[in-house]
Design a protein around this motif. Sequence first.
Motif, mmCIF file in Angstrom:
data_model
loop_
_atom_site.group_PDB
_atom_site.id
_atom_site.type_symbol
_atom_site.label_atom_id
_atom_site.label_comp_id
_atom_site.label_asym_id
_atom_site.label_seq_id
_atom_site.Cartn_x
_atom_site.Cartn_y
_atom_site.Cartn_z
ATOM 1 N N UNK A 97 4.911 -1.230 8.116
ATOM 2 C CA UNK A 97 5.055 -0.026 7.652
ATOM 3 C C UNK A 97 6.491 0.249 7.300
ATOM 4 N N UNK A 98 6.855 1.164 6.116
ATOM 5 C CA UNK A 98 8.154 1.450 6.126
ATOM 6 C C UNK A 98 8.408 2.893 6.705
ATOM 7 N N UNK A 99 9.631 3.397 6.650
ATOM 8 C CA UNK A 99 10.106 4.437 7.641
ATOM 9 C C UNK A 99 9.479 5.606 6.875
ATOM 10 N N UNK A 112 0.815 5.234 0.947
ATOM 11 C CA UNK A 112 0.180 6.521 1.499
ATOM 12 C C UNK A 112 0.895 7.792 1.333
ATOM 13 N N UNK A 135 1.187 11.577 2.986
ATOM 14 C CA UNK A 135 0.807 12.197 4.456
ATOM 15 C C UNK A 135 1.160 13.653 4.562
ATOM 16 N N UNK A 156 0.849 -1.294 0.001
ATOM 17 C CA UNK A 156 -0.001 -0.037 -0.047
ATOM 18 C C UNK A 156 0.791 1.118 -0.041
ATOM 19 N N UNK A 179 7.960 7.413 11.375
ATOM 20 C CA UNK A 179 7.545 5.976 11.223
ATOM 21 C C UNK A 179 6.422 5.719 11.957
ATOM 22 N N UNK A 191 -2.431 7.126 15.990
ATOM 23 C CA UNK A 191 -3.885 6.894 14.813
ATOM 24 C C UNK A 191 -4.557 5.711 15.078
ATOM 25 N N UNK A 216 -4.844 6.802 1.800
ATOM 26 C CA UNK A 216 -4.434 5.862 0.767
ATOM 27 C C UNK A 216 -4.192 6.386 -0.578
ATOM 28 N N UNK A 260 -1.541 15.775 9.440
ATOM 29 C CA UNK A 260 -2.394 15.172 9.045
ATOM 30 C C UNK A 260 -2.687 13.704 8.961
ATOM 31 N N UNK A 261 -3.516 13.100 8.452
ATOM 32 C CA UNK A 261 -3.478 11.644 8.586
ATOM 33 C C UNK A 261 -2.986 11.053 7.203
ATOM 34 N N UNK A 262 -2.780 9.609 7.380
ATOM 35 C CA UNK A 262 -2.376 8.963 6.192
ATOM 36 C C UNK A 262 -3.539 8.831 5.243
ATOM 37 N N UNK A 285 4.556 7.028 2.599
ATOM 38 C CA UNK A 285 4.748 5.869 3.354
ATOM 39 C C UNK A 285 4.150 4.591 2.603
ATOM 40 N N UNK A 300 0.709 -5.861 9.346
ATOM 41 C CA UNK A 300 0.874 -4.973 8.026
ATOM 42 C C UNK A 300 2.105 -4.383 8.513
ATOM 43 N N UNK A 318 4.975 13.703 2.721
ATOM 44 C CA UNK A 318 5.685 12.416 3.342
ATOM 45 C C UNK A 318 4.997 11.180 2.727
ATOM 46 N N UNK A 335 -7.769 7.265 11.074
ATOM 47 C CA UNK A 335 -8.344 8.444 11.751
ATOM 48 C C UNK A 335 -7.563 9.747 11.738
#
Lengths: 117, 117
Positions: free
Chosen positions: A108-110, A36, A38, A34, B44, B91, A46, A42-44, A93, A106, A91, B108
């Motif tokens: 996440x990358x940095x 994302x 950001x 996935x 991250x 989050x 997709x 703010x939020x991530x 991700x 799941x 940003x 969120x």
Amino acid sequence: GAVVSQHPSRVICKSGTSVKIECRSLDFQATTMFWYRQFPKKSLMLMATSNEGSKATYEQGVEKDKFLINHASLTLSTLTVTSAHPEDSSFYICSARDGRVDTYEQYFGPGTRLTVT
Amino acid sequence: AQKITQTQPGMFVQEKEAVTLDCTYDTSDPSYGLFWYKQPSSGEMIFLIYQGSYDQQNATEGRYSLNFQKARKSANLVISASQLGDSAMYFCAMRPGGSGSARQLTFGSGTQLTVLP
């Protein structure tokens, strides 16, 4: 735990150029990745979902010709921002999961901080 | 469609005290998973805790516990004995389907937690 890397961690590019961001799963096979985006504080959001060996599924409002996603192998997905503009600064991700395993996990990358000047 | 609501843009807590971060969700899927992530200033995404919609007990992971109230569609995160290193953005996220679902996370808007010495 599983590790996902992103490269580069930071990139500055000039307006009009293209930049490629790599997302790698280091110790598992990522059948799904996935991407994302950001904005600060703010939020991530997709951008797209990619399954290995098939075309990415883009979210509504995301230009697939501008944000090219390739998921050619089980350990690597790339996001290419084409003809970047300052408003693409953000940003980015990635996250990855192994769909062959019945797990909620799941990874996440940095993240990659893109600045377009 | 799924929706996650975090109504607290910012929260303050005194070191060593407990704090609750609110999260409500909306979904028509009978099966879903709820997640909490911590995002420090480095960017991250750090996985904290997971709750499946059919899990009978509230999830706990060390100092983190998830107060899952299915009828109210809430999944609040409780952090006990706050530490200065807990200061970060938090989050809440949801993913439709069971634990092995390949579908994407919906996030969120986040809560910025500041732990005061």
